[in-house]
Design a protein around this motif. Sequence first.
Motif, short mmCIF file in Angstrom:
data_model
loop_
_atom_site.label_atom_id
_atom_site.label_comp_id
_atom_site.label_asym_id
_atom_site.label_seq_id
_atom_site.Cartn_x
_atom_site.Cartn_y
_atom_site.Cartn_z
N LYS B 170 6.29 -4.87 -9.26
CA LYS B 170 5.00 -4.34 -8.78
C LYS B 170 3.96 -4.25 -9.88
N GLY B 175 -2.42 -7.47 -6.02
CA GLY B 175 -2.83 -7.23 -4.64
C GLY B 175 -3.73 -8.31 -4.06
N GLU B 194 0.89 -1.62 1.23
CA GLU B 194 0.79 -0.17 1.23
C GLU B 194 0.28 0.24 -0.15
N ASN B 195 -0.84 0.93 -0.18
CA ASN B 195 -1.45 1.31 -1.46
C ASN B 195 -1.63 0.10 -2.39
N TYR B 196 -2.15 -0.95 -1.84
CA TYR B 196 -2.43 -2.20 -2.57
C TYR B 196 -1.18 -2.94 -3.03
N ARG B 197 -0.02 -2.45 -2.68
CA ARG B 197 1.19 -3.16 -3.12
C ARG B 197 1.97 -3.64 -1.90
#
Lengths: 337, 322
Positions: B170, B175, B194-197
């Motif tokens: 990650k 993203g 989710e949350n840019y990941r």
Amino acid sequence: MGYQTTLAKINAIFSDLSKDYVIYAPKRFVGDGTFTNIDTIRYGEITDLSEIEFAEKSNYSFKEVLLPISETLFYFTENEMKEADAPKKGAIVFLRSCDLHGLKRMDTIYLENGAVDTYYKRLRDKTKFILMGCENSFENCFCVSMGTQKSDDYDAYIKVDGNAVLVDSHWDLLDAALAGATEASVMPDSVTANNTVVTVPETVPQTLFDAPFWEDYGNRCIACGRCNFVCPTCTCFTMQDIFYTDNGKAGERRRVWASCHVDGYTDMAGGHAFRNDKGQRMRFKVMHKVNDYKRRFGTHMCIGCGRCDDVCPEYISFANCINKLNTLVNDSVKEEN
Amino acid sequence: MLDLNTKKIKKNAYRITKVRGETASRIRVPGGLLTAELLPLIQNIAETYGNGRIHLTTRQGFEIPGIKFTDMEAVNALLQPIIDKLDINQEIPGKGYTSAGTRNISACIGSNTCPFATYNTTNFAKKMEQEIFPNDLHFKVAFTGCANDCIKTRMQDFGIIGMTEPQYQKERCIGCQACVKACQKKSVDALSVENYRIVRNTEKCVGCGECVINCPTRAWTRSPETYYRLVLMGRTGKRNPRLAEDFLVWATEDAIIKIVKNTYDFVNHYIDREAPGGKEHIGYIIDRTGFEEYKKWAMEGVELDLRTIVKNPIYWGGIHYD
């Protein structure tokens, strides 16, 4: 000061240095490439000089050491915020001459272009740079055209030749560690010519911005951004504000690499994007690398490492684009006369 | 005056053709890959003993028609360097192929060339050939590099489809969502943000590697291990043509080889000796015995990786004309 020493000795010195520095160098990551059984050469932490990939060009540059791909800047909760801690250790980075010139471009953008970027500076101040020589030019290199094939601006130059190691040190800590080693006159290996020769136009007239020339790239580019991500002089980032899923009142802001080729780069509040055409994205990048940057800072941004040409899945050559652009500029000048 | 044992001839990889006195020789090319130096040898057989033509078979071998039955021994002699070079197991050297029932092991072009392939299909095909040939039981095995299934493994008794388990770092992810778009448009839409990941739905993921191929920063890479989807008992034919169904997902090479070899024991035990020509396809045998009985034989001594999912029971569909 130049020295001749042994691999064992230099490894012992770096082992000692690793108490205060994380040592980064181009490393082979077996099987981590885009396709099956293809390796990636990118920067990673090393503990022994034998881990360094000297024989090939790295696919990615050193820039991720100073500008992490994803970097948390600060944490926040309702009324408070806290800056993320800087790494405790400094860094030692092994890199080639072209990349060392790339470092100057990064410094210009992050330290000399208006406000100083503290997140960059705090990493940069604690980083030492060790030059790796180039005995031969690699495929797609055009450092000679960009004048980046040599650099004296290093903390040390190290050449490993079997068990023998040549060092040219500009770093007192290294000089102290090498005290007693055989002194030698050490000149960094550098190339004098590349197969790829690039001629950069002096200035590109604004009339060429909308030339049909760029349409070809619009049809070919897939907007993946690989050319930007491998480039040591691409320094754009974007922000991500994260609210932790278990507690939406706390979160963090991080910055991540951005690419002027990837969708979303020019998105504005309200949804407007002003450079949707991929040919225009190519134009924007190319002109920034060899035209606009020079007008502002006096040197070309591109350092001629050729990684963009190495990586493009659609075989778009940046080097050839500049040469074609040069011909176009010359032709348009002739027309005017 | 021809006085022939057609059963022996067929076992020797020659065909009984519609033309009286003429046969055709089938050349095995495991994995469908050969060096160009063998082509003049095949050309020579076709021009010296055949009618100058060569048929490319569906299983990636060559078939040389127009050969006189009386020339079979001479042809066998010319086949020998081809058999040697392609490393084909042979019971009696110089006598051609000693079985024909287990068909040439076919493979898509695989990771030698194809950007999508998750493994070297040719190498696995050759390894399988070494394990199961010569054997005269009618088995069709094919290898394909990814879920695109270009070799059409789902038309085989055993189809082996390559899988890689995507590894996500990650901290290397920006993203850009190139993986999400590729998975959505070219694969099974197993990725979400989710949350840019990126979150990978492991239940949906088919291990095609599109995320790895499309990632510009090496946030996605391949697992060091290659995994396979083993699909069973697809077939063409008159009674009930059907596509192969999943048996194992995220299986290993060893498990697959063992299962195929175990199946020979199962077939030897249950085959209907009274069937025409003594031949009965495995799929129809399993239809008679039931899947549970087959599974008992197939899984004998098989060690499964912790990741391997076993589909049980299997129901085949297809078209029933019977």
